[in-house]
Scaffold this motif. Structure first.
Motif, PDB file in Angstrom:
ATOM      1  N   UNK A   1     -12.212  13.966  11.891  1.00 18.63           N
ATOM      2  CA  UNK A   1     -12.895  13.026  11.018  1.00 18.63           C
ATOM      3  C   UNK A   1     -11.950  12.509   9.930  1.00 18.63           C
ATOM      4  N   UNK A   2     -12.211  11.295   9.505  1.00 23.08           N
ATOM      5  CA  UNK A   2     -11.529  10.704   8.364  1.00 23.08           C
ATOM      6  C   UNK A   2     -12.602  10.150   7.442  1.00 23.08           C
ATOM      7  N   UNK A   3     -12.312  10.142   6.168  1.00 24.70           N
ATOM      8  CA  UNK A   3     -13.323   9.788   5.174  1.00 24.70           C
ATOM      9  C   UNK A   3     -12.782   8.809   4.133  1.00 24.70           C
ATOM     10  N   UNK A   4     -13.702   8.116   3.458  1.00 26.30           N
ATOM     11  CA  UNK A   4     -13.388   7.374   2.264  1.00 26.30           C
ATOM     12  C   UNK A   4     -13.177   5.882   2.385  1.00 26.30           C
ATOM     13  N   UNK A   5     -12.976   5.370   3.583  1.00 30.33           N
ATOM     14  CA  UNK A   5     -12.767   3.944   3.719  1.00 30.33           C
ATOM     15  C   UNK A   5     -11.363   3.507   3.328  1.00 30.33           C
ATOM     16  N   UNK A   6     -11.109   2.211   3.414  1.00 33.31           N
ATOM     17  CA  UNK A   6      -9.776   1.688   3.134  1.00 33.31           C
ATOM     18  C   UNK A   6      -9.851   0.272   2.588  1.00 33.31           C
ATOM     19  N   UNK A   7      -8.686  -0.309   2.375  1.00 29.66           N
ATOM     20  CA  UNK A   7      -8.619  -1.687   1.884  1.00 29.66           C
ATOM     21  C   UNK A   7      -9.119  -2.686   2.911  1.00 29.66           C
TER      22      UNK A   7
END
Length: 385
Positions: A344-350
């Protein structure tokens, strides 16, 4: 780098031009059953590349010697997150199926980096150890092919090169299900060359390091005497003590008021009005922190977590008494990519926008393969007391 993913995209593009029969594993099960679908490059459905170091727990010998770790106070640049209990999962109508059911979770206290790991910090690690990232290595076809559908043809030698995926904006409106329209396979793209071989990180020591695979992040964590956060720890920290709120700052829309995070503002993926003043990644601490003093828990770059991804995991741990310190599922499971092993990856991006992924919500879960490294993917570390 995510060669397996890019190669599958290439196959679909060729199929659309009538040169190949579409791979049946890439066929949508909707109203148009013969329409090929594109794997989600933007950390959504990335195919898995092999662990170049053998197993998930095996790291290069060079990082086993922690004597070369930074000679600073172990918890410098970190904040203590007190233990607690909360309801983990989706909070609004934007939530995806894998964010439900919302369930009771308790976590132990831990330290977490105030910011995403920066270029300067990663540079120190590489200088001390000689570490070479995944994106800087040539893919091994004999291992790679095991992660692709049986019978997938071997690509030309000039394609099997050290490379990574960089963002290239579309020239106008596109089908946002066609992720190949804004990602490019760029030879020479890596953490030192985030936009491709002609770019560099001069003067960007305070920017988050990107193009790092799960294994790269693990290697750095081990060298620094830290670890990656679990999903439960990450979300507990991102919420900043707020109960059932959508964002790290509360419930006010990311699109209302002053800029709260580095996101895509405008029409994705071709027009960014840059209300937040940034087109690509921003220096860490460019926006206000959450109540725990943590920066960029929404937007800027996605962040690796230690958990395997399983779309049904929340249902499996949803118990009245709750679950304590969940470490994630025992193995990866993603029905969209049956050959992939993902974390999993979290937090969103630009690159996140409400029309696309709304990744800046604290409950938003994304997934990508262990060997993936892209222009908007980084990490931060945690440490036990």
């Amino acid at each position: 780098m995510n060669f397996a993913l890019f190669y599958r995209i290439s196959l679909v593009i060729i199929a659309l031009s009538g040169l190949l029969v579409p791979d049946p594993t890439l066929t949508a099960k909707g109203p148009h059953p013969k329409t090929p679908i594109y794997p989600r490059v933007a950390v959504c459905c990335a195919a898995k590349l092999p662990n170049r170091f053998g197993t998930s727990n095996a790291l290069p010998k060079l990082v086993n010697d922690l004597s070369k770790a930074p000679s600073v106070k172990h918890h410098a640049g970190m904040v203590w997150i007190s233990p607690g209990t909360y309801r983990m999962g989706g909070d609004n109508a934007q939530a995806s199926a894998d964010e439900f059911p919302k369930h009771k979770v308790s976590v132990k206290g831990f330290y977490i980096d105030v910011t995403e790991v920066t270029n300067a910090q990663f540079k120190q690690f590489v200088k001390a150890t000689g570490y070479v990232t995944t994106a800087e290595q040539k893919p091994d076809w004999n291992i790679l092919k095991k992660q692709l559908p049986p019978g997938t043809p071997k690509p030309a030698a000039d394609v099997l090169v050290a490379a990574s995926l960089v963002f290239v904006p579309a020239k106008g409106p596109v089908d946002i299900n066609n992720y190949a329209q804004w990602w490019a396979w760029s030879k020479g793209a890596d953490w030192k060359h985030p936009h491709g071989p002609k770019s560099n990180i001069l003067g960007k020591d305070n920017f988050p390091v990107v193009h790092v695979s799960y294994f790269d992040a693990l290697a750095y964590c081990k060298w620094a005497g830290k670890r990656l956060p679990t999903e439960a720890e990450w979300e507990w920290a991102a919420r900043g003590g707020l109960k059932d709120n959508v964002y790290p700052w509360g419930n006010e829309s990311v699109n209302i008021g002053k800029a709260k995070a580095n996101i895509w503002e405008g029409d994705f993926p071709y027009k960014n009005v840059q209300k937040d003043k940034f087109y690509y990644a921003a220096p860490v601490k460019s926006f206000a922190p959450n109540a725990y003093g943590l920066y960029d828990m929404a937007g800027n770059v996605w962040e690796w977590c230690s958990d395997f991804y399983d779309n049904n995991y929340y249902a499996s741990v949803n118990k009245p008494e709750g679950i304590s310190n969940p470490q994630g599922p025992a193995k990866s499971h993603d029905p969209d990519e049956p050959y992939a092993i993902k974390h999993t990856v979290r937090g969103g991006s630009f690159l996140c926008n409400d029309s696309y992924c709304s990744g800046y919500r604290v409950a938003r879960r994304m997934k990508t393969s262990e060997d993936s490294g892209m222009e908007h993917l980084g990490f931060r570390c945690v440490s036990d007391k």
